[in-house]
Design an enzyme around this catalytic site. Structure first.
Site, mmCIF file in Angstrom:
data_model
loop_
_atom_site.group_PDB
_atom_site.id
_atom_site.type_symbol
_atom_site.label_atom_id
_atom_site.label_comp_id
_atom_site.label_asym_id
_atom_site.label_seq_id
_atom_site.Cartn_x
_atom_site.Cartn_y
_atom_site.Cartn_z
ATOM 1 N N SER A 1 -11.413 -1.287 1.983
ATOM 2 C CA SER A 1 -10.714 -1.659 3.213
ATOM 3 C C SER A 1 -10.186 -0.392 3.879
ATOM 4 C CB SER A 1 -9.562 -2.618 2.916
ATOM 5 O OG SER A 1 -10.044 -3.833 2.380
ATOM 6 N N ARG B 1 0.813 -1.221 0.000
ATOM 7 C CA ARG B 1 0.000 0.000 0.000
ATOM 8 C C ARG B 1 0.845 1.268 0.000
ATOM 9 N NH1 ARG B 1 -2.264 -3.551 -1.504
ATOM 10 N NH2 ARG B 1 -4.229 -4.470 -0.837
ATOM 11 N N GLU C 1 -5.831 3.245 5.682
ATOM 12 C CA GLU C 1 -5.483 3.444 4.277
ATOM 13 C C GLU C 1 -6.057 4.759 3.762
ATOM 14 O OE1 GLU C 1 -6.305 0.357 1.521
ATOM 15 O OE2 GLU C 1 -5.463 -1.228 2.754
#
Length: 310
Positions: free
Chosen positions: A231, A181, A301
């Site tokens: 997510s 990520r 995130e």
């Protein structure tokens, strides 16, 4: 924001491409967020270069004073809005095409699903995982987006961007510093304009079968019926964020209109009428309660834009 900015932008772009006080809830998948001072649509590279040159001349800084928006699928904008310019790439930046056998050229604003469909239609395999990832290629590159064992790192050949001095740069896959990520674009304030994606020849029917299988998995396991940013937390090394949240007793935990999904604890959803502050406070609560329960600190995130209360 400087008073002459609108006049200077209107000298570079059609007036209909410059919107004042645009409600950002219309441009984020959470469907929350207050107004941005300016929302600017840019549909070609010439205009983008001119606007970025103007920003440098005026001393405007990326993220602080302007933000390049993808599909808003990983963004939480404060209820008070954003005191700056939202740059929305469209037009040529939203295009994707076959560059050569096994190579797709995709603009930063091309949707991940469009790229995956183009690959399927041309019997190219390797990017099936991206079919169900909300958002644009630009955002996927910044985050090294991935799902079900696939990630952008595996398929990106090169990325074209504009650096902080206004020069176009082409970065090879080895220079992108892809990680979980993350990418070089987390450190460098570059504006991504597009990329080349390298795939393999495959069987169209098999590619479609895999895409349909992944789609069914998402439908059965993810709360796609509610606005969310996918997510919400990164996966901690050695753990699964959703399992940690569930084990902390937070399934269905609610703050205002925001909720830890009852279907998948790794998702924070807008159950209806949520404010950005509800989402922000819920994320903070989850971090604190999971840490108390397990000693693991979850990292979101989601990108925050605007002023949130500490």
């Amino acid at each position: 924001m400087r008073l002459d900015l609108y006049d200077r932008l209107s000298g570079l772009l059609p007036e209909e491409n410059i919107i004042k006080n645009e409600d950002m809830s219309r441009h984020t998948t959470f469907r929350v967020g207050g107004p941005a001072d300016y929302f600017v649509k840019i549909d070609n590279s010439g205009s983008l270069n001119e606007v970025l040159t103007l920003f440098r001349e005026m001393g405007l800084k990326m993220q602080e004073d302007y933000y390049v928006l993808g599909n808003g699928s990983n963004l939480l904008v404060a209820d008070s809005g954003y005191r700056g310019v939202i740059v929305s790439l469209c037009g040529e930046f939203a295009e994707c095409e076959i560059e050569s056998p096994c190579i797709i050229r995709a603009g930063a604003a091309a949707l991940n699903v469009a790229v995956a469909n183009l690959a399927r239609d041309n019997s190219l395999t390797g990017v099936e995982f991206a079919h169900g990832i909300p958002g644009s290629i630009g955002g996927a590159l910044v985050m090294n987006a991935g799902a079900y064992g696939g990630e952008m790192k595996q398929v990106v050949k090169s990325v074209t961007a504009i650096d902080e001095e206004g020069q176009e740069v082409v970065l090879s896959s080895d220079e992108l510093e892809f990680g979980y990520r993350t990418s070089i674009f987390k450190k460098k304030k570059y504006v991504i304009t597009g990329c080349l994606i390298e795939l393999n020849n495959g069987d169209k029917a098999e590619i479609e079968r895999v895409m349909n299988e992944l789609k069914e998995k998402r439908i059965s396991k993810q709360p796609l019926e509610y606005p969310s940013a996918g997510s919400t937390f990164k996966r901690p090394e050695g753990y699964f964020a959703g399992k940690l949240i569930e084990d902390a007793g937070l399934r269905g935990y609610t703050v205002g209109g925001a909720q830890v999904s009852e279907k998948h604890c790794g998702f924070v959803v807008n159950k209806g009428g949520a404010k950005a502050d509800d989402v922000y406070r819920l994320i903070a609560d989850v971090q604190n309660k999971v840490f108390e329960a397990s000693g693991v600190k979850l990292s979101p995130e989601v990108i925050l834009l605007g002023d949130f209360d500490a």
